[in-house]
Motif scaffolding. Structure first.
Motif, PDB file in Angstrom:
ATOM      1  N   MET A  25       0.846  -1.194   0.000  1.00  0.00           N
ATOM      2  CA  MET A  25       0.000   0.000   0.000  1.00  0.00           C
ATOM      3  C   MET A  25       0.874   1.233   0.000  1.00  0.00           C
ATOM      4  SD  MET A  25      -2.814   1.292   2.753  1.00  0.00           S
ATOM      5  CE  MET A  25      -3.693   2.821   2.516  1.00  0.00           C
ATOM      6  N   VAL A  26       0.690   2.102  -0.954  1.00  0.00           N
ATOM      7  CA  VAL A  26       1.413   3.373  -1.006  1.00  0.00           C
ATOM      8  C   VAL A  26       0.402   4.495  -0.885  1.00  0.00           C
ATOM      9  CG1 VAL A  26       2.788   4.905  -2.430  1.00  0.00           C
ATOM     10  CG2 VAL A  26       3.310   2.475  -2.378  1.00  0.00           C
ATOM     11  N   LEU A  27       0.617   5.349   0.092  1.00  0.00           N
ATOM     12  CA  LEU A  27      -0.319   6.458   0.283  1.00  0.00           C
ATOM     13  C   LEU A  27      -0.148   7.496  -0.807  1.00  0.00           C
ATOM     14  CD1 LEU A  27       0.050   6.911   4.124  1.00  0.00           C
ATOM     15  CD2 LEU A  27      -1.700   5.664   2.879  1.00  0.00           C
ATOM     16  N   PRO A  28      -1.235   8.055  -1.285  1.00  0.00           N
ATOM     17  CA  PRO A  28      -1.126   9.059  -2.325  1.00  0.00           C
ATOM     18  C   PRO A  28      -0.343  10.267  -1.843  1.00  0.00           C
ATOM     19  CG  PRO A  28      -3.381   8.908  -1.501  1.00  0.00           C
ATOM     20  CD  PRO A  28      -2.626   7.807  -0.879  1.00  0.00           C
ATOM     21  N   GLY A  29       0.564  10.743  -2.697  1.00  0.00           N
ATOM     22  CA  GLY A  29       1.386  11.899  -2.335  1.00  0.00           C
ATOM     23  C   GLY A  29       0.849  13.167  -2.973  1.00  0.00           C
ATOM     24  N   GLU A  30       1.663  14.175  -2.910  1.00  0.00           N
ATOM     25  CA  GLU A  30       1.305  15.460  -3.503  1.00  0.00           C
ATOM     26  C   GLU A  30       1.198  15.307  -5.017  1.00  0.00           C
ATOM     27  OE1 GLU A  30       3.229  19.940  -3.936  1.00  0.00           O
ATOM     28  OE2 GLU A  30       4.294  18.353  -2.862  1.00  0.00           O
ATOM     29  N   LYS A  31       0.216  15.956  -5.622  1.00  0.00           N
ATOM     30  CA  LYS A  31       0.023  15.859  -7.065  1.00  0.00           C
ATOM     31  C   LYS A  31       0.536  17.112  -7.758  1.00  0.00           C
ATOM     32  CE  LYS A  31      -3.919  12.689  -6.934  1.00  0.00           C
ATOM     33  NZ  LYS A  31      -5.294  12.425  -7.390  1.00  0.00           N
ATOM     34  N   ALA A  32       1.031  16.899  -8.968  1.00  0.00           N
ATOM     35  CA  ALA A  32       1.569  18.026  -9.739  1.00  0.00           C
ATOM     36  C   ALA A  32       0.419  18.848 -10.306  1.00  0.00           C
ATOM     37  CB  ALA A  32       2.439  17.501 -10.868  1.00  0.00           C
ATOM     38  N   LYS A  33       0.656  20.155 -10.450  1.00  0.00           N
ATOM     39  CA  LYS A  33      -0.357  21.036 -11.031  1.00  0.00           C
ATOM     40  C   LYS A  33      -0.458  20.811 -12.532  1.00  0.00           C
ATOM     41  CE  LYS A  33       0.867  24.436  -7.544  1.00  0.00           C
ATOM     42  NZ  LYS A  33       2.147  25.007  -7.274  1.00  0.00           N
ATOM     43  N   ASP A  34       0.692  20.605 -13.178  1.00  0.00           N
ATOM     44  CA  ASP A  34       0.735  20.363 -14.624  1.00  0.00           C
ATOM     45  C   ASP A  34       1.469  19.047 -14.856  1.00  0.00           C
ATOM     46  OD1 ASP A  34       0.772  20.454 -17.365  1.00  0.00           O
ATOM     47  OD2 ASP A  34       2.286  22.032 -17.515  1.00  0.00           O
ATOM     48  N   PHE A  35       0.730  17.943 -14.711  1.00  0.00           N
ATOM     49  CA  PHE A  35       1.355  16.618 -14.760  1.00  0.00           C
ATOM     50  C   PHE A  35       2.005  16.357 -16.114  1.00  0.00           C
ATOM     51  CE2 PHE A  35       1.392  12.080 -15.538  1.00  0.00           C
ATOM     52  CZ  PHE A  35       1.906  11.566 -14.361  1.00  0.00           C
ATOM     53  N   LYS A  36       1.257  16.589 -17.188  1.00  0.00           N
ATOM     54  CA  LYS A  36       1.769  16.266 -18.526  1.00  0.00           C
ATOM     55  C   LYS A  36       2.974  17.132 -18.897  1.00  0.00           C
ATOM     56  CE  LYS A  36      -2.600  14.536 -20.434  1.00  0.00           C
ATOM     57  NZ  LYS A  36      -3.652  14.738 -21.473  1.00  0.00           N
ATOM     58  N   GLY A  37       2.847  18.433 -18.649  1.00  0.00           N
ATOM     59  CA  GLY A  37       3.937  19.340 -18.993  1.00  0.00           C
ATOM     60  C   GLY A  37       5.202  19.028 -18.227  1.00  0.00           C
ATOM     61  N   THR A  38       5.058  18.746 -16.934  1.00  0.00           N
ATOM     62  CA  THR A  38       6.226  18.430 -16.105  1.00  0.00           C
ATOM     63  C   THR A  38       6.835  17.111 -16.520  1.00  0.00           C
ATOM     64  OG1 THR A  38       5.207  19.609 -14.259  1.00  0.00           O
ATOM     65  CG2 THR A  38       7.033  18.143 -13.744  1.00  0.00           C
ATOM     66  N   LEU A  39       5.973  16.124 -16.834  1.00  0.00           N
ATOM     67  CA  LEU A  39       6.483  14.818 -17.253  1.00  0.00           C
ATOM     68  C   LEU A  39       7.260  14.934 -18.557  1.00  0.00           C
ATOM     69  CD1 LEU A  39       6.597  11.788 -16.675  1.00  0.00           C
ATOM     70  CD2 LEU A  39       4.456  11.533 -17.952  1.00  0.00           C
ATOM     71  N   ARG A  40       6.739  15.725 -19.506  1.00  0.00           N
ATOM     72  CA  ARG A  40       7.454  15.922 -20.777  1.00  0.00           C
ATOM     73  C   ARG A  40       8.818  16.563 -20.536  1.00  0.00           C
ATOM     74  NH1 ARG A  40       2.300  17.284 -23.011  1.00  0.00           N
ATOM     75  NH2 ARG A  40       2.675  19.485 -22.544  1.00  0.00           N
ATOM     76  N   ARG A  41       8.850  17.529 -19.628  1.00  0.00           N
ATOM     77  CA  ARG A  41      10.120  18.213 -19.342  1.00  0.00           C
ATOM     78  C   ARG A  41      11.116  17.266 -18.658  1.00  0.00           C
ATOM     79  NH1 ARG A  41      10.485  24.143 -16.444  1.00  0.00           N
ATOM     80  NH2 ARG A  41      12.748  24.402 -16.593  1.00  0.00           N
ATOM     81  N   LEU A  42      10.591  16.399 -17.790  1.00  0.00           N
ATOM     82  CA  LEU A  42      11.460  15.423 -17.120  1.00  0.00           C
ATOM     83  C   LEU A  42      12.005  14.416 -18.127  1.00  0.00           C
ATOM     84  CD1 LEU A  42      12.610  14.416 -14.434  1.00  0.00           C
ATOM     85  CD2 LEU A  42      10.522  13.067 -14.122  1.00  0.00           C
ATOM     86  N   LEU A  43      11.167  14.039 -19.086  1.00  0.00           N
ATOM     87  CA  LEU A  43      11.605  13.076 -20.100  1.00  0.00           C
ATOM     88  C   LEU A  43      12.720  13.649 -20.978  1.00  0.00           C
ATOM     89  CD1 LEU A  43       8.188  11.495 -21.188  1.00  0.00           C
ATOM     90  CD2 LEU A  43       9.986  10.446 -19.794  1.00  0.00           C
ATOM     91  N   LYS A  44      12.773  14.992 -21.094  1.00  0.00           N
ATOM     92  CA  LYS A  44      13.854  15.596 -21.877  1.00  0.00           C
ATOM     93  C   LYS A  44      15.211  15.314 -21.255  1.00  0.00           C
ATOM     94  CE  LYS A  44      11.181  19.400 -23.939  1.00  0.00           C
ATOM     95  NZ  LYS A  44      10.984  20.876 -23.985  1.00  0.00           N
ATOM     96  N   TYR A  45      15.239  15.182 -19.919  1.00  0.00           N
ATOM     97  CA  TYR A  45      16.497  14.832 -19.250  1.00  0.00           C
ATOM     98  C   TYR A  45      16.905  13.386 -19.554  1.00  0.00           C
ATOM     99  CZ  TYR A  45      17.040  19.103 -16.502  1.00  0.00           C
ATOM    100  OH  TYR A  45      17.259  20.405 -16.122  1.00  0.00           O
TER     101      TYR A  45
END
Length: 628
Positions: A25-45
């Protein structure tokens, strides 16, 4: 040069164990405001390492394939054993167990397991390299960014918040890339592969296995919803308890002095009781998840076993296929649970990445001049020409300030709290940029210097002392690179610090702890003054430099400062006006403006704002002496 520094609590990462929710069981954490945009930027790394990532996926596919086909092959051995035993029991002619065939299957399984483990090892090795290189790039960018941020960024945020972004959030990304990403890949591949293998055995049994999944998810969702509020309460009470314990230990002298031990213990017991209540409820309710999932899973096993047994009696399936199918059902449940957990982890990770990217997007310092001035010998003439400044455009703190300071002058800056005294010094050292006007040193605009060259012209002694964990010798030598032992000792003698240093057990080799709490506040101030003396700067800035020392030491330091300030331009911020009587020029500030300026005698004769400040201090001091 005595450089101002900042201290704060060291940032520590948070491990990602099972946590309060327990395994599965993993408790839900803080959620990103712009999930898709942040994920795309992280994938650039990750983009520079796409070849290795493709290799990781390829290895994961091979590892999963070899591990998935193993139960089906093992089922053939079971079928051979069953058929041979059944034939002997029923006295079928020529019935026997082909142990050679079974041993060949065992050897084949052994080879498959070794190959699967090898591919898993290579996959983890490649992913470790990718994750560490990616996080290395991210940490480098964060570190470079922190070096380019203006002082106002650090002034407007706590040290803990900045450290949390630079350390904890980056560590969170690192852990996810290292562990959860490969786990997500293998889990998804396992789910697909297991469904395919189950369908090849029996579509009917596969349907029965899949029917139990929604029931499990509904049960987990219902229990998680009830336990979540208790976990939130547990974390809140835990934070409150930690804060109370920290206060008790750091302020134990005050607690004992005022006899508040019982009250403090009573408050601890109250918080601890609330933590116990929320903790056991959270653990108990969340602990129901595994038994309920096992119960639902066992119902599925019973149905599969009964229906599978009927199919075996009707020759629709081999008994080895039933064994393989049950193994696949077990393999199927685990990756689904892992995928659900990883989904929460990824939410938290993207939120961490968003916080890091917010830091990377912060407005930077004004760029250096294209052709910066080379540092040369500086006389120390300083001028403020029509300078205006405000922390925001709507509210200006300093307006149209004009000051002309000549070499060797001692400029005292006085005024009530919030008058703009320290702000003036921050502008002089380019910790902040002026909104209008300009500041010059020897007629050269300070924006034409490199910031490092400009700040090397100044020596600073602040009211808030800054010393690092190290020897007293190292702390003084911080003022100038390559300073000799003799120069360090000479600076300490000039600052009247040599005597108390030699009374310490290890003398100059005495190690100061992280907060330098093993020496007094006055002694800390003496060390920072010695550091400034050693720096031998062109311009001195003293911000209440003698506020933490006794009267006798203050007189001695004042003499040393007068010697040090000869032929140097000095800016002295002072609240005790008795210490600046000999200043060449006194600037009286109020509401960001210089409202009076002149010598001590001139300002007293005017009978204005300065005279009121001085007389009020003098009268208060006289009253205290009479009362004493």
């Amino acid at each position: 040069m005595s450089t101002p520094g900042r201290q704060g609590p060291p940032g520590g990462g948070f491990g990602r164990g099972h946590g309060p929710g327990g395994p599965g069981m993993v408790l839900p954490g803080e959620k990103a405001k712009d999930f898709k945009g942040t994920l795309r930027r992280l994938l650039k790394y990750l983009k520079p390492h796409q070849a290795q990532i493709i290799a990781v996926i390829f290895m994961a596919v091979l590892s999963t394939i070899f591990s998935i086909i193993s139960p089906k092959i093992m089922g053939k051995a079971t079928t051979e054993l069953f058929e041979g035993i059944k034939g002997r029991f029923m006295h079928v002619a020529g019935a026997h167990i082909d142990f050679g065939y079974i041993w060949n299957i065992i050897l084949l399984l052994l080879v498959l397991y070794i190959i699967s483990s090898t591919f898993t090892y290579i996959m983890q090795l490649l992913m470790a390299g990718v994750s560490q290189k990616t996080v290395y790039d991210l940490r480098r960018d964060v570190n470079d960014k922190l070096g380019r941020l203006p002082l106002k960024y650090f002034d407007s945020r706590t040290n803990g918040e900045i450290l949390s972004r630079a350390v904890n959030d980056v560590d969170n990304i690192s852990t996810t890339l290292q562990q959860s990403l490969t786990q997500l890949i293998t889990s998804v591949l396992t789910i697909i592969g297991v469904i395919v293998m189950m369908l090849t055995i029996s579509p009917l049994l596969t349907l029965i296995a899949l029917i139990t999944l929604p029931v499990s998810f509904l049960a987990i969702k219902k229990i998680s919803g009830k336990s979540q509020k208790h976990f939130i309460g547990q974390q809140h009470n835990l934070g409150e308890l930690n804060g109370h314990v920290e206060e008790m230990y750091t302020g134990h002298r005050i607690i004992k002095a005022f006899g508040r031990e019982e009250k403090s213990i009573e408050k601890f017991d109250q918080i601890n009781e609330r933590l116990y209540e929320s903790g056991w409820k959270a653990q108990f309710i969340s602990g129901l998840i595994m038994p309920i999932m096992s119960f639902i899973g066992n119902i599925g096993y019973v149905l599969i076993s009964v229906i599978g047994g009927i199919m075996v009696t009707r020759k629709a399936l081999d008994i080895g296929d039933i064994q393989a199918f049950i193994q696949y059902v077990r393999q199927f449940t685990m990756p689904i649970t892992q995928t659900a957990n990883i989904a929460n982890i990824i939410q938290s990770t993207v939120a961490s990445a968003e916080r890091v990217f917010e830091l990377l997007d912060e407005e930077e310092e004004v760029p250096e001049a294209a052709l910066p001035m080379e540092r040369a010998e500086v006389r120390g003439d300083v001028a403020f020409e029509h300078v205006s400044f405000g922390y925001n455009d709507q509210q200006m703190l300093i307006e149209d300030m004009n000051i002309d300071v000549k070499q060797g002058q001692t400029i005292a800056i006085v005024g009530p709290t919030g008058a703009g005294k320290t702000t003036l010094i921050n502008l002089l050292m380019r910790f902040y940029e002026v909104n209008e006007g300009r500041i010059t040193v020897d007629g050269v605009n300070i924006t034409d210097f490199k910031r490092g060259d400009l700040r090397n012209l100044f020596g600073m002694v602040l009211q808030d002392t800054w010393l690092f964990n190290g020897t007293i010798r190292d702390n003084i030598a911080y003022g100038r690179i390559g300073a000799t032992e003799e120069e360090v000792v000479a600076a300490a003698k000039t600052a009247h610090a040599d005597h108390f240093i030699r009374t310490l057990p290890d003398g100059y080799d005495t190690i100061l702890n992280e907060e330098a709490s093993n020496i007094s506040q006055g002694q800390k101030q003496l060390l920072t003054i010695a550091r400034a003396i050693l720096a031998d700067p062109s311009i001195l800035i003293l911000d209440e430099a003698t506020s933490s020392v006794d009267t006798r030491t203050e007189v001695l330091i004042q003499k040393a400062m007068n010697e040090l300030m000869k032929n140097r331009t000095s800016f002295v911020i002072a609240h005790r006006l008795s210490t600046i009587r000999d200043a060449s020029l006194i600037l009286v500030m109020n509401h960001g403006k210089v409202i009076e300026k002149g010598t001590h005698e001139d300002l007293l004769q005017k009978g204005g704002f300065y005279a009121d400040l001085y007389n009020s201090q003098f009268n208060n001091r006289s009253a205290q002496e009479v009362a004493g």
